[in-house]
Scaffold this active site. Structure first.
Site, PDB file in Angstrom:
ATOM      1  N   SER A 124       4.830   1.872   8.002  1.00 47.60           N
ATOM      2  CA  SER A 124       4.382   0.748   7.173  1.00 47.60           C
ATOM      3  C   SER A 124       5.537   0.155   6.376  1.00 47.60           C
ATOM      4  CB  SER A 124       3.300   1.223   6.199  1.00 47.60           C
ATOM      5  OG  SER A 124       2.129   1.571   6.883  1.00 47.60           O
ATOM      6  N   ASP A 136      -0.634  -7.502   1.346  1.00 47.34           N
ATOM      7  CA  ASP A 136      -0.074  -6.154   1.451  1.00 47.34           C
ATOM      8  C   ASP A 136       1.448  -6.209   1.595  1.00 47.34           C
ATOM      9  OD1 ASP A 136       0.097  -3.419   1.557  1.00 47.34           O
ATOM     10  OD2 ASP A 136      -0.588  -3.234   3.630  1.00 47.34           O
ATOM     11  N   HIS A 185       0.813  -1.223   0.000  1.00 53.08           N
ATOM     12  CA  HIS A 185       0.000   0.000   0.000  1.00 53.08           C
ATOM     13  C   HIS A 185       0.845   1.272   0.000  1.00 53.08           C
ATOM     14  CE1 HIS A 185       0.353  -0.080   4.553  1.00 53.08           C
ATOM     15  NE2 HIS A 185       0.482   1.215   4.322  1.00 53.08           N
TER      16      HIS A 185
END
Length: 238
Positions: free
Chosen positions: A188, A119, A83
């Site tokens: 992330s 992801d 993402h």
């Protein structure tokens, strides 16, 4: 520590060749070695080594730049969240730039493969090779201390620690490691290390209204993804 017989409690024991002999009950025992406590400098050195395997990344997605983190698993290949590489309307990153902690090396990355369900994305450095890279381990225990290194708020790499809250938390059918490490935007794709310096997971999600409920994709899922990439594309990712 005073030497005594662990069987009868006598203090009149004989110590020889690393053993305790009791002339009263005839028992013998190995002398317990004093457990060494790591010094502060040793702890600092361990964290420094963790930093060397991680890069902050900025991905240009259309007119927007997204911040994230990646970590090397070999000299050329690194992992991050998928993402991080997509902007609004699924605009794919046209440029992915990574920077090491010291700020003296800039990596130009390209996407090798990705899995949107998990992801996760595999990146390849097209200019520099890394001399330090992570080792994944699938061994993780509830309550153990963990360290997350990430590009918090896109302002550079930093380390935070916490505990494994649940080593097998299921979210939308996918298993994650839930941890209490405080993370934010930019973390992330960053590694979740255990206290021995092995990567147990990759920071993937946070809970907006609960600061200490954050989620990492476990090493087992990363290994399965890497095996698929290796088999399908025939490249030595690890």
């Amino acid at each position: 520590m005073k030497n005594i017989c662990r069987n009868c409690g006598s203090e009149d024991v004989i110590v020889k060749d690393g053993k305790i002999y009791c002339p009263y009950c005839g028992s013998s025992f190995e002398i317990e070695k004093k457990q060494e406590v790591p010094s502060q400098s040793e702890d600092s050195s361990k964290i420094d080594k963790m930093f060397k395997k991680v890069v902050s990344i900025h991905a240009l997605c259309g007119e927007a730049t997204k911040a994230g983190t990646a970590f090397f698993i070999s000299s050329k290949y690194a992992l991050t969240n998928a993402h991080v590489l997509f902007g609004e309307d699924d605009v794919k990153a046209s440029s992915i730039v990574g920077k090491n902690y010291e700020g003296n090396k800039t990596y130009d990355f390209e996407i090798v493969d990705l899995d949107m369900d998990l992801d996760i994305a595999l990146l390849e450095s097209k200019n520099f090779s890394a001399f330090n890279f992570c080792v994944l381990t699938e061994l993780v225990n509830n309550g153990e201390e963990v360290f997350a290194i990430g590009n918090s708020k896109g302002e550079g790499l930093c380390v935070v620690n916490g505990l494994v809250s649940d080593k097998n938390r299921i979210v939308d059918g996918i298993p994650y490691i839930m941890c209490s490490t405080l993370v934010t935007n930019g973390n992330s794709g960053g590694p979740l290390y255990n206290s021995r310096g092995f990567v147990v997971g990759m920071i993937s999600m946070s809970t907006p209204d609960v600061a200490m409920m954050n989620y990492a994709l476990p090493a087992k899922a990363m290994n399965l993804f890497l095996s698929r990439v290796k088999n399908n594309k025939g490249i030595p990712v690890f």
